[in-house]
Design a protein around this motif. Structure first.
Motif, PDB file in Angstrom:
ATOM      1  N   TYR A  45      56.830  20.564 101.446  1.00 13.11           N
ATOM      2  CA  TYR A  45      56.324  20.601 100.178  1.00 13.11           C
ATOM      3  C   TYR A  45      56.117  19.402  99.293  1.00 13.11           C
ATOM      4  N   VAL A  46      57.246  18.587  99.554  1.00 14.34           N
ATOM      5  CA  VAL A  46      57.401  17.184  98.971  1.00 14.34           C
ATOM      6  C   VAL A  46      56.030  16.197  99.447  1.00 14.34           C
ATOM      7  N   LEU A  47      55.715  16.496 100.656  1.00 14.83           N
ATOM      8  CA  LEU A  47      54.450  15.874 101.422  1.00 14.83           C
ATOM      9  C   LEU A  47      53.328  16.185 100.551  1.00 14.83           C
ATOM     10  N   LEU A  48      53.308  17.446 100.483  1.00 12.17           N
ATOM     11  CA  LEU A  48      51.954  18.054  99.727  1.00 12.17           C
ATOM     12  C   LEU A  48      51.927  17.378  98.495  1.00 12.17           C
ATOM     13  N   LYS A  49      53.238  17.491  97.694  1.00 12.76           N
ATOM     14  CA  LYS A  49      53.128  16.900  96.293  1.00 12.76           C
ATOM     15  C   LYS A  49      52.553  15.653  96.250  1.00 12.76           C
ATOM     16  N   GLU A  50      53.084  14.732  97.057  1.00 15.60           N
ATOM     17  CA  GLU A  50      52.796  13.269  97.124  1.00 15.60           C
ATOM     18  C   GLU A  50      51.422  13.237  97.066  1.00 15.60           C
ATOM     19  N   VAL A  51      50.531  14.106  97.967  1.00 18.50           N
ATOM     20  CA  VAL A  51      48.942  13.875  98.117  1.00 18.50           C
ATOM     21  C   VAL A  51      48.430  14.198  96.812  1.00 18.50           C
ATOM     22  N   LEU A  52      49.011  15.676  96.375  1.00 19.92           N
ATOM     23  CA  LEU A  52      48.194  15.991  95.253  1.00 19.92           C
ATOM     24  C   LEU A  52      48.622  15.026  93.914  1.00 19.92           C
ATOM     25  N   ASP A  53      49.948  14.528  93.868  1.00 25.08           N
ATOM     26  CA  ASP A  53      50.062  13.548  92.532  1.00 25.08           C
ATOM     27  C   ASP A  53      48.986  12.617  92.480  1.00 25.08           C
ATOM     28  N   ASN A  54      48.492  11.869  93.744  1.00 25.82           N
ATOM     29  CA  ASN A  54      47.430  10.855  93.664  1.00 25.82           C
ATOM     30  C   ASN A  54      46.094  11.659  93.177  1.00 25.82           C
ATOM     31  N   SER A  55      45.840  12.820  93.748  1.00 23.54           N
ATOM     32  CA  SER A  55      44.614  13.371  93.067  1.00 23.54           C
ATOM     33  C   SER A  55      44.866  13.764  91.322  1.00 23.54           C
ATOM     34  N   ILE A  56      46.074  14.302  91.141  1.00 22.15           N
ATOM     35  CA  ILE A  56      46.177  14.542  89.679  1.00 22.15           C
ATOM     36  C   ILE A  56      46.005  13.193  88.810  1.00 22.15           C
ATOM     37  N   ALA A  63      38.552  10.940  86.037  1.00 26.82           N
ATOM     38  CA  ALA A  63      37.884  10.999  87.107  1.00 26.82           C
ATOM     39  C   ALA A  63      38.055  12.238  87.894  1.00 26.82           C
ATOM     40  N   GLY A  64      37.141  13.102  88.003  1.00 24.18           N
ATOM     41  CA  GLY A  64      37.273  14.611  88.783  1.00 24.18           C
ATOM     42  C   GLY A  64      37.897  15.670  88.107  1.00 24.18           C
ATOM     43  N   LYS A  65      37.380  16.728  88.067  1.00 27.45           N
ATOM     44  CA  LYS A  65      37.902  17.843  87.396  1.00 27.45           C
ATOM     45  C   LYS A  65      38.390  18.820  88.483  1.00 27.45           C
ATOM     46  N   ARG A  66      38.243  18.809  89.501  1.00 28.13           N
ATOM     47  CA  ARG A  66      38.613  19.544  90.466  1.00 28.13           C
ATOM     48  C   ARG A  66      39.214  19.319  91.656  1.00 28.13           C
ATOM     49  N   ILE A  67      39.962  19.987  92.213  1.00 23.06           N
ATOM     50  CA  ILE A  67      40.813  19.496  93.513  1.00 23.06           C
ATOM     51  C   ILE A  67      40.953  20.724  94.328  1.00 23.06           C
ATOM     52  N   GLU A  68      40.633  20.492  95.625  1.00 26.71           N
ATOM     53  CA  GLU A  68      40.891  21.704  96.473  1.00 26.71           C
ATOM     54  C   GLU A  68      41.774  21.396  97.662  1.00 26.71           C
ATOM     55  N   VAL A  69      42.599  22.557  97.788  1.00 26.78           N
ATOM     56  CA  VAL A  69      43.647  22.387  98.673  1.00 26.78           C
ATOM     57  C   VAL A  69      43.600  23.438  99.845  1.00 26.78           C
ATOM     58  N   THR A  70      43.484  23.423 101.119  1.00 30.57           N
ATOM     59  CA  THR A  70      43.509  24.217 102.106  1.00 30.57           C
ATOM     60  C   THR A  70      44.838  24.034 103.135  1.00 30.57           C
ATOM     61  N   ILE A  71      45.419  25.045 103.433  1.00 30.06           N
ATOM     62  CA  ILE A  71      46.544  25.127 104.455  1.00 30.06           C
ATOM     63  C   ILE A  71      46.262  25.983 105.453  1.00 30.06           C
ATOM     64  N   ALA A  72      46.089  25.760 106.653  1.00 28.94           N
ATOM     65  CA  ALA A  72      45.868  26.682 107.737  1.00 28.94           C
ATOM     66  C   ALA A  72      46.584  26.123 108.895  1.00 28.94           C
ATOM     67  N   TYR A 194      48.984  23.930  84.519  1.00 23.62           N
ATOM     68  CA  TYR A 194      49.659  24.279  83.292  1.00 23.62           C
ATOM     69  C   TYR A 194      49.557  22.935  82.578  1.00 23.62           C
ATOM     70  N   LEU A 195      49.888  21.858  83.430  1.00 24.80           N
ATOM     71  CA  LEU A 195      50.037  20.602  82.803  1.00 24.80           C
ATOM     72  C   LEU A 195      48.828  19.718  82.760  1.00 24.80           C
ATOM     73  N   ASN A 196      47.802  20.234  83.208  1.00 20.57           N
ATOM     74  CA  ASN A 196      46.468  19.443  83.343  1.00 20.57           C
ATOM     75  C   ASN A 196      45.340  20.563  82.622  1.00 20.57           C
ATOM     76  N   ALA A 197      45.632  21.084  81.468  1.00 24.10           N
ATOM     77  CA  ALA A 197      44.624  22.156  80.783  1.00 24.10           C
ATOM     78  C   ALA A 197      43.148  21.633  81.376  1.00 24.10           C
ATOM     79  N   GLY A 198      42.251  22.317  82.017  1.00 25.17           N
ATOM     80  CA  GLY A 198      40.820  21.896  82.030  1.00 25.17           C
ATOM     81  C   GLY A 198      40.736  21.776  83.481  1.00 25.17           C
ATOM     82  N   LEU A 199      41.664  21.309  84.265  1.00 23.48           N
ATOM     83  CA  LEU A 199      41.470  20.932  85.809  1.00 23.48           C
ATOM     84  C   LEU A 199      41.605  22.206  86.414  1.00 23.48           C
TER      85      LEU A 199
END
Length: 645
Positions: A45-56, A63-72, A194-199
């Protein structure tokens, strides 16, 4: 003459590890523990968070109001629509340590990931890592395995929207049998919303978005009704929400630059003091800060430049100042709340009245307990000098200088035999043991007076150091270690009732666990020196069926498979073949210290967290399971009874 310790120590013994090898050898320095995904703080989950932090961070920069995450099937894909990593620096940004666009804080003024480490850790700890960038009408892809560059494509024209896509698969050799659990991923995704209202965040096709920010977070997580509407205060670098409920204790959430600081830090400490001071000044009464915060539910999010965290996992803030503001975080929050909260309370008089009424009720309750609490504390202080119930450890969770404080654990055991085994083999640096005498009291419906009058509860409270809240909590993990029989389950339920009744924040904050212990040991023994007989099980040895003179012939086990259910036992028997033997563990007291040592080691311990969800109405939950023996509960037990065949 050479000292013995210098012999064999030469230039050749000094080694330098490449950055990727260092991450793989010491992953705990970068992502905390490894784990298999069964706990929210496991490394995947820390690995996922590290990637998401960059997108956030891209969204925060506009820049960018949408982030898509897929785990399969263990493969993670994160696609954002930000600016995209500059193509010419794609390899450097993803495979050179301490390289990134946030180091000088110009492009990313208030970011979490400032050191250029996160994506590199993901790269080094993944068997497959692929980063694709779309930027300025071009696209480029790099592919790695364990941070070794396998392919770098040339930039080619593309009509895709600008942004970055990261695809990675954690290394199964490090994260053994790992699996991402939706509940933990969704909780992380919701916090980002919650921390990024509108995202807008999309996880496996499900859309998550917040309009009210931290107010939505508080409403989502409170297990009791708010006594007055949530107070929502917001400015450029700070967002705070506050209310009171009838819950026991206090319930706070804290964030820095979008990072959930689960262990708090300087900002949370400053907030706790500032909010109590402002309310006290507003009321004009000499309230105790504890009474003001009792029953309070709140969340705080601040943004600062170049935050300093106490570890790479960023769960506790160490910064003291609001750079480049120059003010301390304490003064910043004092000024903000002194103006905004004070104004709110003067304008919304009904809300202020409800708040003051709640504080007065808490004050009356505390004063009613003050006499018995004082006597109990004195008794506990004397008992602690010779407290046979607690075998303490040397490192504690509340020590600011402690190394790896998240490892600190308190095992609550039943009886001396079980506690003796754990005490003998535990890690005395991080693991403490508290021994119960029989079944504890069913404290449902009791007032907190029972905590002070019941010796065991009072000593347990003192051992945890949670009388005045979780700020002084001495152990990160409170582990209930009881037998898997009816009595053990009953003790487990009574302890959980105690925590939920008087210290529910301990459960809400994820500090309470159940120790999972195996039911069976399936093993292959070595042969005796004489003949083809195999050793008896540990149970047989205990009963004295082996003579003392036979002990030199007793062989050591070459294979041990510990099984937690019947299905695992059958699989182990199939794997080891017809020579396999089985030991059935009937209680923790039967388990040898050598076996316990394996199970409670940091690498192998299996813990089942006790969780409290919003839909679990705490009052109704305790009433149903721990109240009077009603026909409804009897029917529930009958309807849900499972009989093992």
């Amino acid at each position: 003459m050479l000292d013995e310790q210098t012999v064999g120590y030469s230039d050749g013994d000094i080694k330098t590890l490449e950055w990727d090898e260092h991450i793989r050898r010491r992953p705990g320095m970068y992502i905390g523990k490894l784990g298999d995904g069964s706990h929210a703080d496991d490394g995947i989950y820390v690995l996922l968070k590290e990637v998401l932090d960059n997108s956030i961070d891209e969204y925060v920069m506009g820049a960018g109001k949408r982030i898509e995450v897929t785990i399969a099937d263990g493969l993670v894909t994160v696609r954002d629509y930000g600016r995209g990593i500059p193509l010419g620096k794609l390899v450097d940004a993803t495979s050179k340590m301490n390289t990134g666009g946030k180091i000088d804080s110009k492009a990313f003024k208030k970011s979490v990931g400032l050191n250029g480490v996160g994506i590199k850790a993901v790269n080094a700890l993944s068997i497959h890592c692929e980063i694709t960038v779309w930027r300025d009408g071009l696209t480029k892809t790099v592919r790695y395995s364990h941070a070794k560059l396998l392919e770098e494509t040339e930039p080619t024209p593309s009509t895709e929207r600008a942004g970055t896509r990261v695809v990675f698969r954690p290394d199964i050799n490090l994260f053994k049998d790992y699996m991402y659990k939706d509940e933990f991923v969704i909780a992380m995704i919701k916090n980002y919303s919650y921390l990024n209202a509108g995202l807008t965040l999309v996880y496996n096709g499900q859309r998550y978005q917040s309009k009210e920010g931290l107010a939505d977070l508080l409403a989502e997580n409170m297990t009791d009704e708010a006594l007055y509407p949530i107070i929502h205060l917001k400015d450029e670098d700070v967002e705070i929400v506050i209310t009171h409920t009838n819950q026991v204790g206090e319930d706070f959430y804290s964030f820095v630059n979008g990072q959930n600081t689960t262990q708090g830090g300087t900002h949370l400490s400053a907030f706790r003091e500032a909010v109590a001071r402002v309310i006290k000044d507003f009321s004009g009464k000499n309230f105790d800060y504890r009474d003001i915060r009792y029953g309070m539910a709140a969340a705080i999010s601040i943004k600062i430049e170049e935050p300093v965290f106490e570890s790479q996992t960023k769960t506790k803030l160490g910064s003291k100042d609001m750079e480049p503001d120059g003010r301390s975080i304490q003064k910043f929050l004092n000024d903000f709340l002194g103006k905004e909260l004070d104004n709110y309370l003067h304008i919304h008089t009904e809300d202020a009245a409800a708040m003051i009424q709640k504080i007065q009720e808490s004050e009356r309750e505390r004063k009613a307990l003050s006499g018995v609490a004082k006597l109990a504390r004195e008794r506990a202080k004397k008992a602690s000098l010779h407290n046979k119930k607690l075998r303490d450890c040397t490192i504690h969770f509340n020590d600011p200088k402690a190394k790896e404080p998240e490892r600190t654990s308190l095992f609550i055991t039943e009886g001396n035999s079980a506690s003796g085994s754990i005490t003998t083999c535990r890690d005395p640096h991080y693991q403490a043991v508290f021994s119960l005498r029989g079944k504890p009291l069913n404290c449902y419906g009791q007032t907190k007076k029972v905590v002070y009058e019941n010796e065991e509860f009072n000593l347990l409270q003192a051992a945890l150091n949670i009388e005045d809240g979780l700020e002084g909590l001495r152990y990160n993990r409170v582990i209930i270690a009881t037998d898997a029989d009816d009595d053990g389950m009953h003790i487990r339920l009574l302890l959980i009732t105690f925590f939920l009744q008087f210290f529910p924040e301990l459960v809400r904050r994820g500090h309470v666990y159940i120790l999972e212990t195996p039911l069976f040991r399936v093993f292959l023994p070595k042969e005796h020196k004489k003949g083809d007989n195999f050793m008896a099980s540990s149970t047989t040895k205990k009963r004295g069926r082996k003579k003392k003179e036979d002990s030199p012939q007793t062989e050591e086990l070459v294979t041990n498979i510990y099984c937690y259910n019947e299905a695992q036992k059958q699989a182990a028997l199939k794997k080891l073949g017809k020579r396999a033997l089985v030991t059935r563990f009937k209680g923790l007291g039967e388990i040898s210290p050598e076996q316990f040592k394996d199970w409670i080691s940091e690498e192998n311990i299996k813990l089942d967290p006790v969780r409290l969800r919003k839909e679990d109405n705490l009052a109704n939950l305790l009433l149903f399971y721990m109240g009077k023996n009603t026909p409804e509960r009897q029917n529930f037990i009958i309807d849900n009874l499972v009989v093992d065949e």
